[in-house]
Structure formats: C-alpha cells, structure tokens
Design an enzyme around this catalytic site. Structure first.
Site, PDB file in Angstrom:
ATOM      1  CB  SER A  94      -0.921   0.007   1.226  1.00 18.84           C
ATOM      2  OG  SER A  94      -1.852  -1.040   1.138  1.00 18.84           O
ATOM      3  CE  LYS A 168      -5.501  -1.327   1.516  1.00 16.36           C
ATOM      4  NZ  LYS A 168      -4.208  -1.962   1.726  1.00 16.36           N
ATOM      5  CE  LYS A 236       0.995   2.405   4.542  1.00 18.95           C
ATOM      6  NZ  LYS A 236       1.444   1.125   3.935  1.00 18.95           N
TER       7      LYS A 236
END
Length: 298
Positions: A94, A168, A236
C-alpha cells in the site's frame, strides 16, 4: 502451469500470500530483510535467499509486499541490476499513487513491466485466499497476472498504473471511518443502557450491516485489539488518502477527522489493531467502557 515467482516481503500479509502461491503449485523464491522470516517458508516448499538480487534473478514475475512506498523504492533499487528484460513486477504494498507511478516509470525505462495491486482483507483474507485485489496497469499485463493473483483472492483491473493504489485508498478511507463509527455505536449503546452485543445483533442484516460491524464489532466486544491491521498502518493509509485528495484537488473533511483520531492513538498504542479506535473513544468519555474483559493488545 507453474510460474517462477520471486516474493519480496514476508510479513504478516506476505507470509500467507506466499503460502497460497506455493499451494497453487508455483515455484516461489522468497526474500525478506529479516531472513528468518523467509526461511520459515522453506517447509512449505519455498526457496529462501538472503540477497535480493539473487532472489529476483531469473524470475518471470516479482511480487512485493512491503511496508511503504519508500521501502518499495529501496528494494527496487537494490533488485534492478538483476532484473531480466520484460520481467513483470507486481507491487501489492500500500503506497501513494505517485510512488506507484514512479516505480512504473523506473521499470518501464528498464524494459520491464509493472502492476500496482494493493489488497484488502487482512491476514485472515490472505490465509484464506479471499483478498480483494485492486490492480492498476495495462490490460495485457493484468491478463498475465490474473491467474497468479487468483491464488490470493479476487483481482479487478481499475485503471492504469497507480489506479490500484487509488482504489485501495478509497477502501481504507471507508474502513478507517467505519471502524470509528462502529466504536461510537458500541459506546452509545453501553452508555444509554442497551446491551452493545444485543444492539449489534439486532442491526445485523439491516442497512448498517458491514464487514466492519461483523469483524471489528466483535473485536470490540471481546476487547481483542491484537493487530490484524495496525493503527500505525491505518495512519499511514490515512495520510496517503489526504495526499491523494490534495493532488486531486478535493477536500475530505470526515477523513481529516478520522486521521486525527488515529494520530492520537498512534502516540500510545501504534501496534494495536485499528479496532482500538474504541479505546481512544473511551478515553474521551471517562467512566464508559464496552465489555468487561481486559484489553488484548498483543
């Protein structure tokens, strides 16, 4: 037909994902910065090597599952001299959209190909081979990659290189916010005199039903905050969402609030599961607590 795959990054997600590929009959070479984690897969049939160039040499397909974009860039830089022309690199980490696009450009200049294919579904989905895989890249490259990805879950091509990371981030935007909303529902039920477990059971199957209510709602009732998805990882992702929003020229006010909540939690329990958003909410409401068991933090 077996494909020679190099899998880089044997962590919480990478380990079960590599095992799915091995179970599907592929020849898999595994590498991890902490070599012992790669060696743990030897019993499942993997070839574990300590050097990243040795790991990628001769591979038809490279799959990376690393902690963040800068790590992907570092590993790519180390591996690049050993890559054969036309190698297909599938990054399932990711990262930010711009980071994925930078990796794409670097590989293309080398005569290689690239797909960004981040995942959702957590460690359980990785072990079961039921991950949602969001892919960005060319249609022909995706057609080549899809049979491999199908060993790990359901893959969907959502656009060009970098688009997988956008999808995502949209997934994580919904996950991060919904966990906080489920926590608020649990605490409200408790504080207002309803049984949180019974409340959850009552609304299951209605419009509020979701995987978050199912999985993380139960985690909250059990006070099981042993990490599946870490608060530090969610933070994050939240920051990457806001970076993508800024680049796209849009404002996401609720996501900004959710990011602030995870930032606060990251200062005390960064390694806990993101369902520990409930703990942060309880800290704002002294005397209120869902469930009676001790906190399981890992």
């Amino acid at each position: 037909m077996s494909t020679q795959i190099s899998f880089l990054g044997i962590g919480l997600m990478g380990d079960p994902m590599a095992r799915r590929l091995l179970a599907a009959g592929h020849a898999v070479t595994v590498w991890n910065r902490t070599h012992a984690k790669a060696e743990a897969l030897a019993g499942a049939g993997a070839r574990a090597v300590p050097d990243v160039q040795e790991a990628v040499r001769g591979a038809q397909v490279i799959i990376s599952m690393l902690e963040a974009g800068p790590t992907v860039q570092q590993v790519l830089a180390a591996a690049l001299p050993a890559l054969a022309p036309n190698t297909l690199w599938i990054d399932m980490s990711s990262t930010q959209q711009a980071e994925a696009q930078a990796v794409h450009a670097r590989l293309t200049a080398r005569g290689c190909r690239f797909i960004d294919a981040p995942v959702s579904g957590g460690v359980g989905g990785a072990a079961a081979g039921t991950l949602a895989i969001m892919a960005g890249g060319g249609a022909e490259d995706f057609a080549e990659a899809e049979p491999l990805l199908s060993a790990m879950g359901r893959a969907t091509l959502v656009g060009p290189a970098g688009a997988g990371q956008v999808a995502k981030l949209c997934n994580q935007l919904i996950v991060g916010a919904t966990i906080n909303i489920v926590a608020e529902a649990m605490l409200l039920a408790q504080a207002a005199g309803a049984d949180p477990a019974a409340m959850r059971a009552a609304i299951r199957g209605g419009f509020a039903e979701s995987k978050i209510l199912e999985v993380h709602g139960q985690r909250m009732l059990d006070r099981n905050f042993v990490a599946g998805g870490k608060i530090s990882t969610q933070l994050k992702d939240q920051r990457n969402i806001l970076a993508a929003a800024e680049a796209a020229g849009v404002v996401l006010p609720l996501t900004e609030l959710v990011t602030a909540r995870y930032l606060t939690l990251s200062k005390t329990i960064p390694q806990a599961d993101h369902a520990a958003a409930l703990i942060g909410l309880e800290q704002l409401n002294p005397g209120q607590r869902v469930g009676t068991g001790p906190d399981q933090l890992g």
